[in-house]
Design a protein around this motif. Structure first.
Motif, PDB file in Angstrom:
ATOM      1  N   ASN A  82       0.679  -1.161  -0.152  1.00 17.85           N
ATOM      2  CA  ASN A  82      -0.022  -0.092   0.160  1.00 17.85           C
ATOM      3  C   ASN A  82       0.535   1.003  -0.184  1.00 17.85           C
ATOM      4  OD1 ASN A  82      -2.507  -1.202   0.037  1.00 17.85           O
ATOM      5  ND2 ASN A  82      -2.805  -1.556   2.092  1.00 17.85           N
ATOM      6  N   GLN A  83       0.638   2.277  -0.775  1.00 18.25           N
ATOM      7  CA  GLN A  83       1.296   3.229  -0.613  1.00 18.25           C
ATOM      8  C   GLN A  83       0.049   4.961  -0.244  1.00 18.25           C
ATOM      9  OE1 GLN A  83       3.938   3.884  -4.286  1.00 18.25           O
ATOM     10  NE2 GLN A  83       5.418   3.050  -2.910  1.00 18.25           N
ATOM     11  N   THR A  84       0.171   5.731   0.442  1.00 19.10           N
ATOM     12  CA  THR A  84      -0.157   6.784   0.322  1.00 19.10           C
ATOM     13  C   THR A  84       0.060   8.109  -0.703  1.00 19.10           C
ATOM     14  OG1 THR A  84      -0.442   6.388   2.366  1.00 19.10           O
ATOM     15  CG2 THR A  84      -0.986   8.080   1.778  1.00 19.10           C
ATOM     16  N   ARG A  85      -0.549   8.569  -1.703  1.00 20.32           N
ATOM     17  CA  ARG A  85       0.163   8.813  -2.637  1.00 20.32           C
ATOM     18  C   ARG A  85      -0.550  10.888  -2.246  1.00 20.32           C
ATOM     19  NH1 ARG A  85       1.414   6.096  -7.208  1.00 20.32           N
ATOM     20  NH2 ARG A  85       3.068   4.589  -6.460  1.00 20.32           N
ATOM     21  N   VAL A  86       0.118  11.588  -3.132  1.00 18.27           N
ATOM     22  CA  VAL A  86      -0.815  12.853  -2.674  1.00 18.27           C
ATOM     23  C   VAL A  86      -0.991  13.282  -4.614  1.00 18.27           C
ATOM     24  CG1 VAL A  86      -0.793  15.402  -3.127  1.00 18.27           C
ATOM     25  CG2 VAL A  86       0.366  13.686  -0.556  1.00 18.27           C
ATOM     26  N   ILE A  87      -2.636  13.369  -5.552  1.00 15.67           N
ATOM     27  CA  ILE A  87      -2.568  13.956  -6.832  1.00 15.67           C
ATOM     28  C   ILE A  87      -3.533  14.438  -6.435  1.00 15.67           C
ATOM     29  CG2 ILE A  87      -4.114  11.893  -8.028  1.00 15.67           C
ATOM     30  CD1 ILE A  87      -3.922   9.767  -5.982  1.00 15.67           C
ATOM     31  N   ARG A  88      -2.476  15.068  -7.361  1.00 16.69           N
ATOM     32  CA  ARG A  88      -3.081  16.693  -8.370  1.00 16.69           C
ATOM     33  C   ARG A  88      -4.180  16.036  -9.094  1.00 16.69           C
ATOM     34  NH1 ARG A  88      -3.197  21.785  -7.237  1.00 16.69           N
ATOM     35  NH2 ARG A  88      -3.206  23.291  -9.055  1.00 16.69           N
ATOM     36  N   TYR A  89      -5.119  17.366  -9.495  1.00 20.16           N
ATOM     37  CA  TYR A  89      -6.425  16.787 -10.702  1.00 20.16           C
ATOM     38  C   TYR A  89      -6.669  18.109 -11.346  1.00 20.16           C
ATOM     39  CZ  TYR A  89     -10.031  18.496  -7.401  1.00 20.16           C
ATOM     40  OH  TYR A  89     -10.654  18.969  -6.721  1.00 20.16           O
ATOM     41  N   GLU A  90      -7.035  18.918 -12.784  1.00 17.69           N
ATOM     42  CA  GLU A  90      -7.700  19.295 -13.284  1.00 17.69           C
ATOM     43  C   GLU A  90      -8.351  19.249 -13.954  1.00 17.69           C
ATOM     44  OE1 GLU A  90      -3.308  20.694 -15.517  1.00 17.69           O
ATOM     45  OE2 GLU A  90      -4.098  21.635 -14.046  1.00 17.69           O
ATOM     46  N   ALA A  91     -10.030  19.651 -14.228  1.00 18.00           N
ATOM     47  CA  ALA A  91     -10.704  19.875 -15.369  1.00 18.00           C
ATOM     48  C   ALA A  91     -10.681  21.013 -16.035  1.00 18.00           C
ATOM     49  CB  ALA A  91     -11.643  18.928 -14.758  1.00 18.00           C
ATOM     50  N   ALA A  92     -11.202  21.336 -16.884  1.00 18.71           N
ATOM     51  CA  ALA A  92     -11.883  22.020 -17.464  1.00 18.71           C
ATOM     52  C   ALA A  92     -13.315  22.473 -18.041  1.00 18.71           C
ATOM     53  CB  ALA A  92     -11.235  23.203 -18.289  1.00 18.71           C
ATOM     54  N   GLN A  93     -14.438  23.137 -18.311  1.00 22.42           N
ATOM     55  CA  GLN A  93     -15.442  22.969 -19.355  1.00 22.42           C
ATOM     56  C   GLN A  93     -15.430  24.596 -19.829  1.00 22.42           C
ATOM     57  OE1 GLN A  93     -17.717  19.441 -18.715  1.00 22.42           O
ATOM     58  NE2 GLN A  93     -17.353  20.627 -20.972  1.00 22.42           N
ATOM     59  N   GLY A  94     -15.748  24.234 -21.547  1.00 25.77           N
ATOM     60  CA  GLY A  94     -16.318  25.185 -22.061  1.00 25.77           C
ATOM     61  C   GLY A  94     -17.624  25.536 -21.828  1.00 25.77           C
ATOM     62  N   THR A  95     -17.725  25.605 -23.037  1.00 30.18           N
ATOM     63  CA  THR A  95     -19.064  26.794 -23.811  1.00 30.18           C
ATOM     64  C   THR A  95     -19.381  26.149 -25.631  1.00 30.18           C
ATOM     65  OG1 THR A  95     -19.474  28.747 -22.866  1.00 30.18           O
ATOM     66  CG2 THR A  95     -20.905  28.692 -24.178  1.00 30.18           C
ATOM     67  N   THR A  96     -20.444  25.345 -25.353  1.00 29.65           N
ATOM     68  CA  THR A  96     -20.705  24.417 -26.791  1.00 29.65           C
ATOM     69  C   THR A  96     -22.098  26.252 -27.219  1.00 29.65           C
ATOM     70  OG1 THR A  96     -22.276  22.848 -26.206  1.00 29.65           O
ATOM     71  CG2 THR A  96     -19.688  23.222 -26.902  1.00 29.65           C
ATOM     72  N   HIS A  97     -22.500  25.519 -28.391  1.00 31.74           N
ATOM     73  CA  HIS A  97     -23.670  25.949 -29.408  1.00 31.74           C
ATOM     74  C   HIS A  97     -23.969  25.655 -30.729  1.00 31.74           C
ATOM     75  CE1 HIS A  97     -21.457  29.355 -31.674  1.00 31.74           C
ATOM     76  NE2 HIS A  97     -20.648  29.538 -30.598  1.00 31.74           N
ATOM     77  N   SER A  98     -25.179  26.309 -30.789  1.00 35.00           N
ATOM     78  CA  SER A  98     -25.510  25.235 -32.579  1.00 35.00           C
ATOM     79  C   SER A  98     -25.201  27.081 -33.255  1.00 35.00           C
ATOM     80  CB  SER A  98     -26.977  24.923 -32.673  1.00 35.00           C
ATOM     81  OG  SER A  98     -28.282  26.194 -31.763  1.00 35.00           O
TER      82      SER A  98
END
Length: 200
Positions: A82-98
């Motif tokens: 077993n290991q303890t990890r510090v996990i970095r995360y990132e996400a982005a959400q934009g705009t879509t249209h018709s």
């Protein structure tokens, strides 16, 4: 498996008589004689400042839904312990249209859209929303922890009303219908972790 959650005219009657309103399919321009202009053509003229007026009028309410989850980060433990990890995360959400043209905070139609959202719903539109952080996570032997992010989203349908000083293809008024998907400010993210067997 380990899981956890973090968490917005009157129109002259003569013009109304010569323009079809409410008959166009989403993403199309509407007129009933003397030629048909495309959605792209009309909204591009608005962006170029070649219309007297270019207003966005939402129809109905904001439809709120949960967006699909996306990979935001991960960590793999290929040891037998077993290991303890510090996990970095990132996400982005934009705009879509018709609408088929550039719709953003820097365009004329984008500013008209923002104003329409503020006036109609008392909300502020967010063209791009990001999230990032790090979590401390136990990772089992020969396992992988995957971090997923999902954004609460908003869908708005409505109509651009364009007014030309001189008749454009026979009309002073044109109407363009469409739908925009994105988010208003303050809508939450859902962050989840999932532990699976690693391919070590």
């Amino acid at each position: 498996m380990t899981k956890f959650s973090h968490r917005a005219s009157a129109v002259a009657m003569a013009s109304l008589m010569c323009v079809g309103i409410g008959l166009a399919a989403p993403g199309t321009a509407s007129a009933n004689h003397e030629g048909q202009a495309t959605t792209r053509e009309l909204l591009q003229k608005c962006n170029e400042g070649r219309t007297d007026k270019c207003d966005f009028r939402p129809s109905g309410g904001i439809s709120v839904y949960n967006g699909s989850r996306m990979l935001a980060g991960s960590s793999t433990n290929c040891t037998n312990f077993n290991q303890t990890r510090v996990i970095r995360y990132e996400a982005a959400q934009g705009t879509t249209h018709s609408f088929g043209v550039e719709l953003s905070a820097k365009t004329t139609i984008g500013k008209a859209y923002e104003y329409g959202i503020t006036v109609s719903y008392n909300r502020e539109w967010s063209w791009l929303d990001t999230t990032s952080d790090e979590i401390r996570q136990d990772v089992g032997p020969r396992a992988r922890v995957i971090i997923y992010a999902a954004k609460q989203r908003s869908r708005v349908s409505g109509t651009y009303e364009l007014n030309f000083r001189s008749r454009y293809k026979g009309h002073y008024y044109w109407y363009v219908n469409g739908t925009v998907d994105g988010q208003t400010k303050g809508q939450p993210w859902d962050i989840r972790s999932e532990q699976v067997r690693a391919d070590c």
